[in-house]
Design an enzyme around this catalytic site. Structure first.
Site, mmCIF file in Angstrom:
data_model
loop_
_atom_site.group_PDB
_atom_site.id
_atom_site.type_symbol
_atom_site.label_atom_id
_atom_site.label_comp_id
_atom_site.label_asym_id
_atom_site.label_seq_id
_atom_site.Cartn_x
_atom_site.Cartn_y
_atom_site.Cartn_z
ATOM 1 N N ASP A 78 10.719 -1.528 -11.899
ATOM 2 C CA ASP A 78 9.794 -0.488 -11.478
ATOM 3 C C ASP A 78 10.396 1.009 -11.779
ATOM 4 O O ASP A 78 11.883 0.947 -12.072
ATOM 5 C CB ASP A 78 9.392 -0.504 -9.754
ATOM 6 C CG ASP A 78 8.834 0.760 -9.328
ATOM 7 O OD1 ASP A 78 7.791 1.030 -9.640
ATOM 8 O OD2 ASP A 78 9.296 1.503 -8.214
ATOM 9 N N ASP A 93 9.668 4.418 -10.438
ATOM 10 C CA ASP A 93 9.914 5.786 -9.267
ATOM 11 C C ASP A 93 10.722 5.252 -8.186
ATOM 12 O O ASP A 93 10.185 4.163 -7.832
ATOM 13 C CB ASP A 93 8.624 6.220 -8.875
ATOM 14 C CG ASP A 93 7.814 6.891 -9.884
ATOM 15 O OD1 ASP A 93 8.369 7.178 -10.985
ATOM 16 O OD2 ASP A 93 6.661 7.198 -9.726
ATOM 17 N N ASP A 119 11.512 -0.833 -5.223
ATOM 18 C CA ASP A 119 11.824 -0.337 -4.033
ATOM 19 C C ASP A 119 10.700 -0.636 -2.897
ATOM 20 O O ASP A 119 10.831 -0.210 -1.870
ATOM 21 C CB ASP A 119 12.051 1.394 -4.184
ATOM 22 C CG ASP A 119 10.837 1.958 -4.265
ATOM 23 O OD1 ASP A 119 10.055 2.648 -3.495
ATOM 24 O OD2 ASP A 119 10.272 1.775 -5.518
#
Length: 287
Positions: free
Chosen positions: A29, A31, A202
């Site tokens: 991922d 961001d 996250d």
């Protein structure tokens, strides 16, 4: 090799062999996993400087960035961010956006890259693994970031374009279950053994992608993802040091610069190829 993150948990052993010698990939991922902010909003000030948005949009984007940083990226927050970005981009000239991103990438995104993420990407590549960015942000942002990081492929959202301008609609939204769809499409196209692959995120919204691979990892996880990771025994990593790449990578020789330029070209082609793969899979599923 096994080492520990700042959380004290062990990182996965990336030397694990793939089944029947098939290829291995590490899916990241973007961001708050690889970079410290939202890539979709990172270019707000350059867009303002070039007249694409007004001061009100700058303030609205700054507030959205603040919420993104201090709260968990649940479905409602991500949906609000998607709506803000697509509405903001409606009518923009695609080539102008690409030019702004390319020209400001080093100043805008380079300082946001987590040192730990860059080191982990390099570790995977040193072991012969492909590295893939999988992001809900648009291709125009994600592909240049992928080239900057030297990854092999990117999978990202794609805005609808008519007559060279964004319509404000999405052709493909690389989010939630669609991230897992993108990962499956890449595995099919490039021969990855998903049971031997790695994924890093996250957010609980990326759970489908994490569960699609044999080695899922939570990075700076929100509360729900941390709970799921602890229950499943997944590694939990803490990335806290945004450091510009140029501060950690020696200035290349002319020969190395040529090699990097060639690699950038390959990454650009790979981004286009991945988008075609995702479009084919989406058409197949809709048929």
């Amino acid at each position: 090799m096994t080492d520990t993150s700042s959380t004290g948990r062990r990182r996965p052993d990336s030397t694990a062999p793939s089944a029947a010698g098939r290829r291995v990939a590490a899916f990241f991922d973007l961001d708050k996993t690889v970079i410290a902010k939202s890539s979709a909003l990172a270019f707000t000030r350059p867009f303002f400087a070039e007249g694409l948005i007004n001061r009100r949009s700058v303030l609205k984007s700054s507030y959205a960035q603040f919420l993104f940083l201090v709260t968990a990226a649940d479905h409602d927050q991500v949906e609000n961010l998607r709506r803000h970005v697509t509405e903001m981009c409606r009518g923009w000239d695609v080539e102008q956006v690409r030019s702004i991103v390319e020209e400001t990438l080093d100043d805008v995104v380079n300082p946001l890259v987590f040192a730990e993420a860059a080191e982990l990407i390099a570790d995977h590549q040193a072991r012969g693994h492909d590295v893939v960015l999988v992001s809900a942000s648009g291709r125009e942002m994600v592909e240049p970031i992928g080239r900057m990081l030297g990854v092999d492929h990117v999978a990202a959202s794609a805005m609808e374009v008519v007559d060279g301008h964004y319509t404000g609609n999405l052709e493909f939204y690389c989010y939630g279950t669609e991230k897992a769809t993108a990962v499956a499409g890449l595995a099919e196209a490039y021969g990855y053994d998903l049971a031997s692959c790695f994924a890093y995120s996250d957010s609980i919204t990326d759970l489908p992608m994490l569960e699609a691979v044999g080695h899922p990892n939570a990075v700076n996880p929100d509360r729900q993802l941390r709970r799921r990771a602890v229950e499943a025994g997944w590694p939990v990593l803490g990335f806290h040091r945004p450091v510009p790449l140029r501060a950690r990578i020696p200035t290349p020789s002319s020969r190395m610069a040529a090699a990097l330029a060639l690699g950038a070209g390959v990454a650009a082609v790979s981004g286009v190829g991945v988008h075609s793969i995702l479009q084919r899979r989406q058409r197949t599923r809709s048929a």
